[in-house]
Write an enzyme that holds these catalytic residues in place. Structure first.
Site, mmCIF file in Angstrom:
data_model
loop_
_atom_site.group_PDB
_atom_site.id
_atom_site.type_symbol
_atom_site.label_atom_id
_atom_site.label_comp_id
_atom_site.label_asym_id
_atom_site.label_seq_id
_atom_site.Cartn_x
_atom_site.Cartn_y
_atom_site.Cartn_z
ATOM 1 C CB SER A 160 -13.450 -6.073 -0.898
ATOM 2 O OG SER A 160 -12.512 -7.106 -1.047
ATOM 3 C CB SER A 202 0.762 -3.057 5.315
ATOM 4 O OG SER A 202 1.512 -4.190 4.947
ATOM 5 C CE1 TYR A 206 -0.742 -2.299 0.286
ATOM 6 C CE2 TYR A 206 1.175 -3.119 1.464
ATOM 7 C CZ TYR A 206 -0.190 -3.013 1.336
ATOM 8 O OH TYR A 206 -1.012 -3.611 2.273
ATOM 9 C CE LYS A 218 -1.443 0.132 3.095
ATOM 10 N NZ LYS A 218 -2.758 0.414 3.658
ATOM 11 C CB THR A 248 -8.556 -9.902 1.662
ATOM 12 O OG1 THR A 248 -7.292 -9.483 1.135
ATOM 13 C CG2 THR A 248 -8.542 -9.807 3.181
HETATM 14 N N1 LIG Z 1 -5.154 -8.599 3.657
HETATM 15 C C1 LIG Z 1 -3.969 -8.451 4.238
HETATM 16 O O1 LIG Z 1 -3.281 -9.435 4.573
HETATM 17 C C2 LIG Z 1 -3.436 -7.079 4.530
HETATM 18 C C3 LIG Z 1 -2.182 -6.991 5.149
HETATM 19 C C4 LIG Z 1 -1.683 -5.733 5.450
HETATM 20 C C5 LIG Z 1 -2.438 -4.602 5.169
HETATM 21 N N2 LIG Z 1 -3.652 -4.722 4.548
HETATM 22 C C6 LIG Z 1 -4.392 -3.487 4.256
HETATM 23 O O2 LIG Z 1 -5.755 -3.668 4.556
HETATM 24 C C7 LIG Z 1 -6.557 -2.869 3.693
HETATM 25 C C8 LIG Z 1 -7.634 -3.743 3.072
HETATM 26 O O3 LIG Z 1 -6.991 -4.745 2.305
HETATM 27 P P1 LIG Z 1 -7.733 -6.056 1.815
HETATM 28 O O4 LIG Z 1 -6.720 -7.128 1.860
HETATM 29 O O5 LIG Z 1 -9.017 -6.220 2.497
HETATM 30 O O6 LIG Z 1 -7.932 -5.686 0.264
HETATM 31 P P2 LIG Z 1 -9.197 -5.768 -0.714
HETATM 32 O O7 LIG Z 1 -9.935 -7.030 -0.533
HETATM 33 O O8 LIG Z 1 -8.638 -5.469 -2.073
HETATM 34 O O9 LIG Z 1 -10.062 -4.532 -0.268
HETATM 35 C C9 LIG Z 1 -9.662 -3.228 -0.581
HETATM 36 C C10 LIG Z 1 -10.856 -2.344 -0.475
HETATM 37 O O10 LIG Z 1 -10.442 -1.010 -0.768
HETATM 38 C C11 LIG Z 1 -11.394 -0.452 -1.651
HETATM 39 N N3 LIG Z 1 -10.780 0.617 -2.407
HETATM 40 C C12 LIG Z 1 -9.658 0.549 -3.179
HETATM 41 N N4 LIG Z 1 -9.392 1.753 -3.692
HETATM 42 C C13 LIG Z 1 -10.338 2.583 -3.221
HETATM 43 C C14 LIG Z 1 -10.582 3.955 -3.398
HETATM 44 N N5 LIG Z 1 -9.792 4.717 -4.150
HETATM 45 N N6 LIG Z 1 -11.646 4.502 -2.782
HETATM 46 C C15 LIG Z 1 -12.456 3.751 -2.005
HETATM 47 N N7 LIG Z 1 -12.267 2.457 -1.798
HETATM 48 C C16 LIG Z 1 -11.225 1.868 -2.406
HETATM 49 C C17 LIG Z 1 -11.911 -1.614 -2.482
HETATM 50 O O11 LIG Z 1 -13.228 -1.358 -2.913
HETATM 51 P P3 LIG Z 1 -13.724 -1.151 -4.397
HETATM 52 O O12 LIG Z 1 -12.732 -1.840 -5.298
HETATM 53 O O13 LIG Z 1 -15.078 -1.744 -4.399
HETATM 54 O O14 LIG Z 1 -13.725 0.333 -4.534
HETATM 55 C C18 LIG Z 1 -11.971 -2.709 -1.421
HETATM 56 O O15 LIG Z 1 -13.177 -2.619 -0.697
HETATM 57 C C19 LIG Z 1 -5.610 -2.233 2.688
HETATM 58 O O16 LIG Z 1 -5.314 -0.917 3.076
HETATM 59 C C20 LIG Z 1 -4.358 -3.097 2.784
HETATM 60 O O17 LIG Z 1 -3.193 -2.374 2.499
HETATM 61 C C21 LIG Z 1 -4.157 -5.939 4.209
#
Ligand SMILES: NC(=O)c1ccc[n+]([C@@H]2O[C@H](COP(=O)([O-])OP(=O)(O)OC[C@H]3O[C@@H](n4cnc5c(N)ncnc54)[C@H](OP(=O)(O)O)[C@@H]3O)[C@@H](O)[C@H]2O)c1
Length: 329
Positions: free
Chosen positions: A52, A183, A209, A213, A244
């Site tokens: 995702s 993050s 969180y 982080k 996302t």
């Molecule tokens: N989007 C942003 O603006 C943003 C900003 C700062 C940091 N981040 C960081 O970027 C990363 C990705 O975030 P995102 O926004 O892309 O979120 P997302 O769309 O919710 O994607 C999270 C992914 O992590 C997987 N996941 C969750 N728990 C897991 C586990 N225990 N084992 C394996 N896979 C797991 C989920 O897959 P399944 O549910 O299919 O297992 C999903 O593929 C995160 O670490 C988040 O903290 C994002």
């Protein structure tokens, strides 16, 4: 150069311009070069949280550079859908489609991490990249298979153990990278290794969180120090704010208010891909242990009192190593 550095710094300090889609839109005028188109041909890269958002965008970016990508997530259907989508996008652009290998592995489950690491070592001789993307922000306190607080287990314990177990494969690559996707939320907490499972204080998702982080950034620094003699560079980074499924589900109000300025997943994943693929002569190799955003190392603290307290990193390392029953040197 000085003017662009000042503008870049200003955008970072004032948060919204730097974290929004304006960040990459402006910075790409001066940021460091793209990797070569075949930079990752014949290289293997593991991406956790690949099904995702930023993880899926990272898979696409790495596959476009020729990598064999190993996608990890908790659900086989979601992983397969992501791999199929990446294959479709590459094929319709006329690009070669490298091998994409999907594996169910819940990184919060330490037994599953051990099983996966053993299986991978039986399949590949060397690993170029390990990208820790998997992330969660649950609405209530949950526990992992081994009874650890879920956010800590997902962001810290599992990635730490996976890094340790895959270290021989990373060494064998000769020029490997480990990337921790942290993050900007980590700036809201200083490093605190006391009570990492929130047993003695009130739990909140955003607190767990941000704390974990911050821990990821400290751990990347410590792994970089320990891997100094390995041919492995370790980086932490933050992706800015990207649209996302995770952001929409966990922070619906934030997602609604910021919708017009959120980055695309590809923009959020750009620095992850770049750190994994950038040539060793680039800034990436010389800055192992740094915290990056938009292809530039960033400060890890802006406010007084945010620096890691003396001894806290060592305390974190010991606490985590003890929890995963491993003692990496
Ligand atoms: N989007 C942003 O603006 C943003 C900003 C700062 C940091 N981040 C960081 O970027 C990363 C990705 O975030 P995102 O926004 O892309 O979120 P997302 O769309 O919710 O994607 C999270 C992914 O992590 C997987 N996941 C969750 N728990 C897991 C586990 N225990 N084992 C394996 N896979 C797991 C989920 O897959 P399944 O549910 O299919 O297992 C999903 O593929 C995160 O670490 C988040 O903290 C994002």
């Amino acid at each position: 150069m000085r003017a662009t550095s000042a503008l870049d710094w200003f955008m970072d300090k004032t948060v919204v311009p730097g974290y929004s889609r304006l960040g990459p839109a402006l910075r790409r005028a001066w940021w460091l070069d793209d990797p070569e188109p075949d930079a990752l041909a014949d290289r293997h890269v593991v991406v956790t949280g690949a099904s995702s958002g930023l993880g899926a965008a990272t898979v696409l970016g790495l596959a476009r550079l020729g990598a064999t990508v190993h996608l990890l997530g908790r659900d086989q259907g979601r992983l397969d859908a992501c791999a199929d989508d990446v294959r479709r996008q590459l094929a319709s652009a006329g690009s070669p489609v490298p091998e994409l290998v999907t594996s169910v592995c819940d990184v919060s489950d330490l037994d599953a991490v051990r099983v996966y690491a053993t299986a991978l070592a039986a399949r590949v001789d060397a690993l170029h990249g390990l990208v820790h993307v998997a992330g969660v922000l649950p609405p209530e306190r949950q526990e992992s298979a081994q009874g650890h607080e879920l956010v800590y287990a997902t962001h810290v314990l599992g990635p730490f153990l996976l890094t340790h177990l895959l270290r021989p494969l990373l060494r064998a690559d000769g020029d490997a990278r480990v990337v921790w996707v942290s993050s900007g939320g980590m700036y809201t907490r200083s490093l605190d290794a006391s009570d990492p499972e929130a047993k003695e204080r009130e739990w909140s998702g955003t607190d767990a969180y941000a704390r974990t982080k911050r821990m990821q950034v400290a751990l990347a620094r410590m792994w970089a120090d320990r891997m100094r003699t390995d041919p492995v560079a370790v980086h932490a980074m933050h992706p800015g704010w990207a649209a996302t499924p995770g952001v929409t589900a966990s922070l619906p109000r934030f997602a609604r208010l910021t919708a017009p300025i959120l980055r695309t997943p590809a923009q959020g994943a750009d620095t992850i891909v770049w750190l994994t693929a950038a040539a060793p002569a680039s800034a990436a190799a010389g800055c192992s242990g740094a915290f990056w955003s938009d292809r530039r190392p960033r400060a890890t603290s802006y406010l007084p009192g945010q620096q890691d307290p003396p001894g806290e990193r060592a305390r974190l390392w010991e606490t985590v190593a003890d929890a995963v029953d491993a003692d990496p040197r």
